[in-house]
Write a protein that holds these residues in place. Structure first.
Motif, PDB file in Angstrom:
ATOM      1  N   PHE A   1       0.850  -1.188   0.000  1.00  0.00           N
ATOM      2  CA  PHE A   1       0.000   0.000   0.000  1.00  0.00           C
ATOM      3  C   PHE A   1       0.886   1.239   0.000  1.00  0.00           C
ATOM      4  O   PHE A   1       1.781   1.381   0.825  1.00  0.00           O
ATOM      5  CB  PHE A   1      -0.890  -0.009   1.254  1.00  0.00           C
ATOM      6  CG  PHE A   1      -1.754   1.205   1.383  1.00  0.00           C
ATOM      7  CD1 PHE A   1      -2.832   1.409   0.538  1.00  0.00           C
ATOM      8  CD2 PHE A   1      -1.493   2.158   2.356  1.00  0.00           C
ATOM      9  CE1 PHE A   1      -3.630   2.530   0.666  1.00  0.00           C
ATOM     10  CE2 PHE A   1      -2.292   3.276   2.482  1.00  0.00           C
ATOM     11  CZ  PHE A   1      -3.360   3.456   1.646  1.00  0.00           C
ATOM     12  N   PHE A   2       0.657   2.117  -0.950  1.00  0.00           N
ATOM     13  CA  PHE A   2       1.387   3.379  -1.027  1.00  0.00           C
ATOM     14  C   PHE A   2       0.399   4.508  -0.780  1.00  0.00           C
ATOM     15  O   PHE A   2      -0.638   4.586  -1.427  1.00  0.00           O
ATOM     16  CB  PHE A   2       2.019   3.577  -2.411  1.00  0.00           C
ATOM     17  CG  PHE A   2       3.107   2.583  -2.709  1.00  0.00           C
ATOM     18  CD1 PHE A   2       4.392   2.799  -2.252  1.00  0.00           C
ATOM     19  CD2 PHE A   2       2.839   1.443  -3.444  1.00  0.00           C
ATOM     20  CE1 PHE A   2       5.396   1.889  -2.535  1.00  0.00           C
ATOM     21  CE2 PHE A   2       3.825   0.537  -3.729  1.00  0.00           C
ATOM     22  CZ  PHE A   2       5.125   0.750  -3.271  1.00  0.00           C
ATOM     23  N   ARG A   3       0.751   5.376   0.159  1.00  0.00           N
ATOM     24  CA  ARG A   3      -0.095   6.534   0.443  1.00  0.00           C
ATOM     25  C   ARG A   3       0.628   7.776  -0.044  1.00  0.00           C
ATOM     26  O   ARG A   3       1.727   8.076   0.394  1.00  0.00           O
ATOM     27  CB  ARG A   3      -0.368   6.640   1.938  1.00  0.00           C
ATOM     28  CG  ARG A   3      -1.292   7.759   2.267  1.00  0.00           C
ATOM     29  CD  ARG A   3      -1.663   7.716   3.706  1.00  0.00           C
ATOM     30  NE  ARG A   3      -2.575   8.789   4.018  1.00  0.00           N
ATOM     31  CZ  ARG A   3      -3.078   8.985   5.197  1.00  0.00           C
ATOM     32  NH1 ARG A   3      -2.752   8.176   6.188  1.00  0.00           N
ATOM     33  NH2 ARG A   3      -3.893   9.982   5.405  1.00  0.00           N
ATOM     34  N   LEU A   4      -0.005   8.481  -0.950  1.00  0.00           N
ATOM     35  CA  LEU A   4       0.580   9.692  -1.507  1.00  0.00           C
ATOM     36  C   LEU A   4      -0.042  10.899  -0.819  1.00  0.00           C
ATOM     37  O   LEU A   4      -1.258  11.040  -0.759  1.00  0.00           O
ATOM     38  CB  LEU A   4       0.328   9.765  -3.011  1.00  0.00           C
ATOM     39  CG  LEU A   4       0.850   8.573  -3.822  1.00  0.00           C
ATOM     40  CD1 LEU A   4       0.437   8.705  -5.274  1.00  0.00           C
ATOM     41  CD2 LEU A   4       2.354   8.471  -3.696  1.00  0.00           C
ATOM     42  N   ILE A   5       0.832  11.741  -0.308  1.00  0.00           N
ATOM     43  CA  ILE A   5       0.367  12.920   0.406  1.00  0.00           C
ATOM     44  C   ILE A   5       0.724  14.147  -0.412  1.00  0.00           C
ATOM     45  O   ILE A   5       1.866  14.316  -0.843  1.00  0.00           O
ATOM     46  CB  ILE A   5       1.008  13.001   1.806  1.00  0.00           C
ATOM     47  CG1 ILE A   5       0.642  11.749   2.598  1.00  0.00           C
ATOM     48  CG2 ILE A   5       0.565  14.265   2.520  1.00  0.00           C
ATOM     49  CD1 ILE A   5       1.334  11.668   3.926  1.00  0.00           C
ATOM     50  N   GLU A   6      -0.268  14.989  -0.631  1.00  0.00           N
ATOM     51  CA  GLU A   6      -0.057  16.224  -1.376  1.00  0.00           C
ATOM     52  C   GLU A   6       0.798  17.160  -0.530  1.00  0.00           C
ATOM     53  O   GLU A   6       0.560  17.304   0.683  1.00  0.00           O
ATOM     54  CB  GLU A   6      -1.399  16.899  -1.671  1.00  0.00           C
ATOM     55  CG  GLU A   6      -2.289  16.096  -2.585  1.00  0.00           C
ATOM     56  CD  GLU A   6      -1.895  16.227  -4.036  1.00  0.00           C
ATOM     57  OE1 GLU A   6      -1.362  17.274  -4.410  1.00  0.00           O
ATOM     58  OE2 GLU A   6      -2.119  15.261  -4.776  1.00  0.00           O
ATOM     59  N   PRO A   7       1.786  17.799  -1.122  1.00  0.00           N
ATOM     60  CA  PRO A   7       2.577  18.752  -0.339  1.00  0.00           C
ATOM     61  C   PRO A   7       1.748  19.974   0.003  1.00  0.00           C
ATOM     62  O   PRO A   7       1.000  20.493  -0.823  1.00  0.00           O
ATOM     63  CB  PRO A   7       3.738  19.115  -1.269  1.00  0.00           C
ATOM     64  CG  PRO A   7       3.250  18.792  -2.637  1.00  0.00           C
ATOM     65  CD  PRO A   7       2.245  17.681  -2.482  1.00  0.00           C
ATOM     66  N   GLY A   8       1.865  20.391   1.265  1.00  0.00           N
ATOM     67  CA  GLY A   8       1.118  21.553   1.727  1.00  0.00           C
ATOM     68  C   GLY A   8       1.906  22.824   1.468  1.00  0.00           C
ATOM     69  O   GLY A   8       3.016  22.799   0.934  1.00  0.00           O
ATOM     70  N   PRO A   9       1.363  23.956   1.849  1.00  0.00           N
ATOM     71  CA  PRO A   9       2.076  25.216   1.661  1.00  0.00           C
ATOM     72  C   PRO A   9       3.325  25.249   2.547  1.00  0.00           C
ATOM     73  O   PRO A   9       3.312  24.780   3.678  1.00  0.00           O
ATOM     74  CB  PRO A   9       1.070  26.282   2.077  1.00  0.00           C
ATOM     75  CG  PRO A   9       0.049  25.571   2.892  1.00  0.00           C
ATOM     76  CD  PRO A   9       0.069  24.145   2.457  1.00  0.00           C
TER      77      PRO A   9
END
Length: 99
Positions: free
Chosen positions: A85-93
């Motif tokens: 399982f790969f969880r991709l996290i969007e980069p925040g500001p």
């Protein structure tokens, strides 16, 4: 005598016209009820289509394991044995350091 008959028929016609246009039920109420029937039939058609989709989904859930697996994966985030399982996290500001 003939005038009396004509007068009687005119009064009868006026009475019938009164009931038709102003009595209970009158033509306006009948037209409103016809519109309500048309709207209810449309709503019933939409509900019938929705019920058919739900019935198909229930039948699929009863017969096929793929639908159950798909629901478990999408709604519960489940993975099978041996899968990664790969969880991709969007980069925040980005924050600037304060002096």
């Amino acid at each position: 005598m003939f005038r009396l008959l004509i007068l009687g028929l005119l009064l009868l016609l006026a009475g019938l016209q009164y009931r038709l246009w102003l009595g209970d039920p009158n033509l306006r109420q009948v037209w409103q009820l016809e519109q309500a029937i048309i709207e209810q039939r449309r709503e019933n058609q939409l509900l019938t289509e929705r019920n058919q989709r739900l019935e198909a989904e229930v039948a699929d859930l009863k017969q096929g394991l793929k639908a159950i697996e798909e629901r478990a994966r999408s709604e519960m985030g489940l993975i099978q044995e041996g899968e990664t399982f790969f969880r991709l996290i969007e980069p925040g500001p980005t924050r600037r350091p304060q002096p």
